[in-house]
Design a protein around this motif. Structure first.
Motif, PDB file in Angstrom:
ATOM      1  N   UNK A 173       1.284  -5.004  -4.076  1.00 48.61           N
ATOM      2  CA  UNK A 173      -0.037  -4.753  -4.637  1.00 48.61           C
ATOM      3  C   UNK A 173      -0.547  -3.390  -4.245  1.00 48.61           C
ATOM      4  N   UNK A 174      -1.862  -3.292  -4.133  1.00 50.76           N
ATOM      5  CA  UNK A 174      -2.527  -2.040  -3.779  1.00 50.76           C
ATOM      6  C   UNK A 174      -3.227  -2.229  -2.439  1.00 50.76           C
ATOM      7  N   UNK A 175      -2.979  -1.296  -1.536  1.00 43.00           N
ATOM      8  CA  UNK A 175      -3.459  -1.404  -0.157  1.00 43.00           C
ATOM      9  C   UNK A 175      -4.764  -0.636   0.023  1.00 43.00           C
ATOM     10  N   UNK A 176      -5.722  -1.272   0.678  1.00 41.69           N
ATOM     11  CA  UNK A 176      -6.964  -0.629   1.101  1.00 41.69           C
ATOM     12  C   UNK A 176      -7.094  -0.812   2.610  1.00 41.69           C
ATOM     13  N   UNK A 177      -7.233   0.289   3.346  1.00 45.23           N
ATOM     14  CA  UNK A 177      -7.421   0.212   4.798  1.00 45.23           C
ATOM     15  C   UNK A 177      -8.643   1.052   5.158  1.00 45.23           C
ATOM     16  N   UNK A 178      -9.598   0.425   5.827  1.00 49.59           N
ATOM     17  CA  UNK A 178     -10.833   1.099   6.235  1.00 49.59           C
ATOM     18  C   UNK A 178     -11.042   0.949   7.731  1.00 49.59           C
ATOM     19  N   UNK A 179     -11.599   1.999   8.326  1.00 49.76           N
ATOM     20  CA  UNK A 179     -12.079   1.965   9.700  1.00 49.76           C
ATOM     21  C   UNK A 179     -13.596   1.933   9.648  1.00 49.76           C
ATOM     22  N   UNK A 180     -14.207   0.945  10.319  1.00 48.45           N
ATOM     23  CA  UNK A 180     -15.651   0.740  10.266  1.00 48.45           C
ATOM     24  C   UNK A 180     -16.185   0.754  11.686  1.00 48.45           C
ATOM     25  N   UNK A 181     -17.223   1.569  11.952  1.00 50.28           N
ATOM     26  CA  UNK A 181     -17.791   1.591  13.292  1.00 50.28           C
ATOM     27  C   UNK A 181     -19.243   1.151  13.261  1.00 50.28           C
ATOM     28  N   UNK A 182     -19.791   0.869  14.442  1.00 48.14           N
ATOM     29  CA  UNK A 182     -21.160   0.368  14.527  1.00 48.14           C
ATOM     30  C   UNK A 182     -22.193   1.470  14.371  1.00 48.14           C
ATOM     31  N   UNK A 183     -21.749   2.699  14.199  1.00 47.00           N
ATOM     32  CA  UNK A 183     -22.665   3.786  13.864  1.00 47.00           C
ATOM     33  C   UNK A 183     -23.042   3.748  12.385  1.00 47.00           C
ATOM     34  N   UNK A 184     -22.393   2.846  11.631  1.00 52.79           N
ATOM     35  CA  UNK A 184     -22.708   2.686  10.214  1.00 52.79           C
ATOM     36  C   UNK A 184     -21.883   3.564   9.308  1.00 52.79           C
ATOM     37  N   UNK A 185     -20.682   3.959   9.740  1.00 51.57           N
ATOM     38  CA  UNK A 185     -19.817   4.805   8.926  1.00 51.57           C
ATOM     39  C   UNK A 185     -18.514   4.081   8.616  1.00 51.57           C
ATOM     40  N   UNK A 186     -17.953   4.423   7.466  1.00 52.87           N
ATOM     41  CA  UNK A 186     -16.640   3.900   7.065  1.00 52.87           C
ATOM     42  C   UNK A 186     -15.723   5.084   6.812  1.00 52.87           C
ATOM     43  N   UNK A 187     -14.525   5.041   7.361  1.00 53.92           N
ATOM     44  CA  UNK A 187     -13.509   6.063   7.115  1.00 53.92           C
ATOM     45  C   UNK A 187     -12.391   5.408   6.316  1.00 53.92           C
ATOM     46  N   UNK A 188     -12.118   5.942   5.140  1.00 56.41           N
ATOM     47  CA  UNK A 188     -11.069   5.401   4.287  1.00 56.41           C
ATOM     48  C   UNK A 188      -9.731   6.002   4.703  1.00 56.41           C
ATOM     49  N   UNK A 189      -8.844   5.162   5.146  1.00 53.74           N
ATOM     50  CA  UNK A 189      -7.520   5.599   5.573  1.00 53.74           C
ATOM     51  C   UNK A 189      -6.525   5.531   4.413  1.00 53.74           C
ATOM     52  N   UNK A 190      -6.671   4.513   3.580  1.00 53.92           N
ATOM     53  CA  UNK A 190      -5.895   4.358   2.337  1.00 53.92           C
ATOM     54  C   UNK A 190      -6.772   3.570   1.360  1.00 53.92           C
ATOM     55  N   UNK A 191      -6.905   4.002   0.099  1.00 51.08           N
ATOM     56  CA  UNK A 191      -6.514   5.317  -0.423  1.00 51.08           C
ATOM     57  C   UNK A 191      -7.558   6.373  -0.073  1.00 51.08           C
ATOM     58  N   UNK A 192      -7.154   7.617  -0.116  1.00 45.82           N
ATOM     59  CA  UNK A 192      -8.069   8.751   0.044  1.00 45.82           C
ATOM     60  C   UNK A 192      -7.392   9.975  -0.572  1.00 45.82           C
ATOM     61  N   UNK A 193      -8.111  11.088  -0.622  1.00 46.06           N
ATOM     62  CA  UNK A 193      -7.622  12.242  -1.383  1.00 46.06           C
ATOM     63  C   UNK A 193      -6.272  12.740  -0.905  1.00 46.06           C
ATOM     64  N   UNK A 194      -6.032  12.731   0.409  1.00 42.71           N
ATOM     65  CA  UNK A 194      -4.752  13.191   0.930  1.00 42.71           C
ATOM     66  C   UNK A 194      -3.667  12.122   0.830  1.00 42.71           C
ATOM     67  N   UNK A 195      -4.073  10.901   0.589  1.00 41.70           N
ATOM     68  CA  UNK A 195      -3.125   9.794   0.498  1.00 41.70           C
ATOM     69  C   UNK A 195      -3.534   8.895  -0.667  1.00 41.70           C
ATOM     70  N   UNK A 196      -3.395   9.380  -1.898  1.00 44.39           N
ATOM     71  CA  UNK A 196      -3.900   8.640  -3.047  1.00 44.39           C
ATOM     72  C   UNK A 196      -3.043   7.444  -3.443  1.00 44.39           C
ATOM     73  N   UNK A 197      -1.762   7.447  -3.085  1.00 43.52           N
ATOM     74  CA  UNK A 197      -0.870   6.366  -3.502  1.00 43.52           C
ATOM     75  C   UNK A 197      -1.078   5.154  -2.601  1.00 43.52           C
ATOM     76  N   UNK A 198      -1.688   4.115  -3.153  1.00 46.53           N
ATOM     77  CA  UNK A 198      -1.974   2.922  -2.361  1.00 46.53           C
ATOM     78  C   UNK A 198      -1.045   1.757  -2.687  1.00 46.53           C
ATOM     79  N   UNK A 199      -0.007   1.990  -3.462  1.00 45.25           N
ATOM     80  CA  UNK A 199       0.893   0.901  -3.854  1.00 45.25           C
ATOM     81  C   UNK A 199       1.834   0.530  -2.702  1.00 45.25           C
TER      82      UNK A 199
END
Length: 284
Positions: A173-199
């Motif tokens: 399928x398609x992979x989504x990986x996020x890092x979430x902190x208690x400061x209220x921010x989300x960092x997208x690890x996959x997919x993102x502009x440098x890593x667009x292929x999420x398959x």
């Protein structure tokens, strides 16, 4: 902004096991003449059932703002497990458990997961994943490996250290990986502009945080410190385009994630695999 992370841990809000509530007997001796009548015999109070106690706990849980608490009846009482979003909500739940009548045996393991972690865990639960469990949701759940041993009570990353994650998909399928902190921010690890292929294919290992090419990010531990979370999903259809901002506020993103999962085709909603891991980072 570069993320700060750590490992799946499940700190307990209070002790692993609460003893059954105990009545308090108090005997006050005063001058009693022999002519007085003896006191009436004590009347046994019916022992409450586990179902009745569960109803009281569920009512308290219903008043919490951001929580995932499951109550299970056992042979002798109740087992309560999950998470709440604040120490205030933890106090509400603990007070409800303390107020249960005598005779109910309680096994309570509840963690505090501040917002936005509690909301992300709720979305993982709605998507069919674990509300908070290292076992994941089953055979199709992606597995998460870290560059630290998964020792209890927690996996700790310190300031300046790097976070490396290996995600192994349990289904294609398609992979989504996020890092979430208690400061209220989300960092997208996959997919993102440098890593667009999420398959991904079932069994394929995806490594994040290791510089194998110029497009790989290195994740160095930095403020804010404290609990954080990795949320990994595999879906039949992609959830988001790869060109969204790499870092964004958690509120709008989690609302968008909830909407994206709800908008999946009806025949795809059962094909969602989820894994979440709560991490801890410290300044030194």
């Amino acid at each position: 902004m570069i993320p700060v992370l750590s490992d799946p841990s499940f700190p307990r809000l209070w002790g692993a096991r609460l003893p059954a509530a105990a009545g308090i007997a108090c005997l006050l001796t005063v001058g009693v003449s022999q002519a007085q009548s003896p006191p009436p015999p004590a009347v046994d109070t019916p022992r409450p059932t586990a179902a009745e106690a569960r109803g009281q706990v569920d009512a308290a849980v219903g008043r919490l703002t951001c929580a995932g608490v499951e109550t299970t009846e056992t042979g002798k009482g109740l087992r309560i497990a999950g998470y709440v979003g604040s120490s205030e909500d933890a106090g509400v739940l603990k007070a409800a458990l303390t107020a249960l009548p005598p005779g109910i045996d309680l096994d309570a393991q509840v963690a505090v997961r501040p917002w936005p972690l509690c909301e992300a865990l709720g979305i993982a639960g709605l998507a069919g994943g674990p509300k908070e469990s290292p076992e994941g949701q089953g055979a199709d759940a992606p597995t998460l490996g870290f560059n630290r041993p998964l020792n209890k009570p927690s996996l700790v990353y310190r300031k300046g250290e790097t976070l490396e994650i290996t995600v192994t998909a349990g289904m294609p399928g398609h992979l989504t990986v996020d890092y979430i902190d208690t400061d209220g921010s989300v960092i997208h690890m996959v997919p993102m502009r440098l890593r667009p292929d999420d398959r991904v294919e079932a069994g394929r290992r995806v490594t994040l945080g290791v510089a194998k090419s110029a497009t790989d990010r290195i994740y160095t531990i930095s403020p804010p410190f404290g609990p954080a979370m990795i949320l990994a999903l595999v879906t039949r259809d992609p959830l988001f385009p790869a060109d969204r901002e790499e870092v964004e506020p958690a509120g709008p993103y989690l609302a968008g994630l909830r909407a994206a999962l709800a908008a999946l085709p009806a025949d795809a909603k059962g094909a969602i695999a989820v894994r979440s891991a709560v991490l801890t980072t410290v300044a030194e």
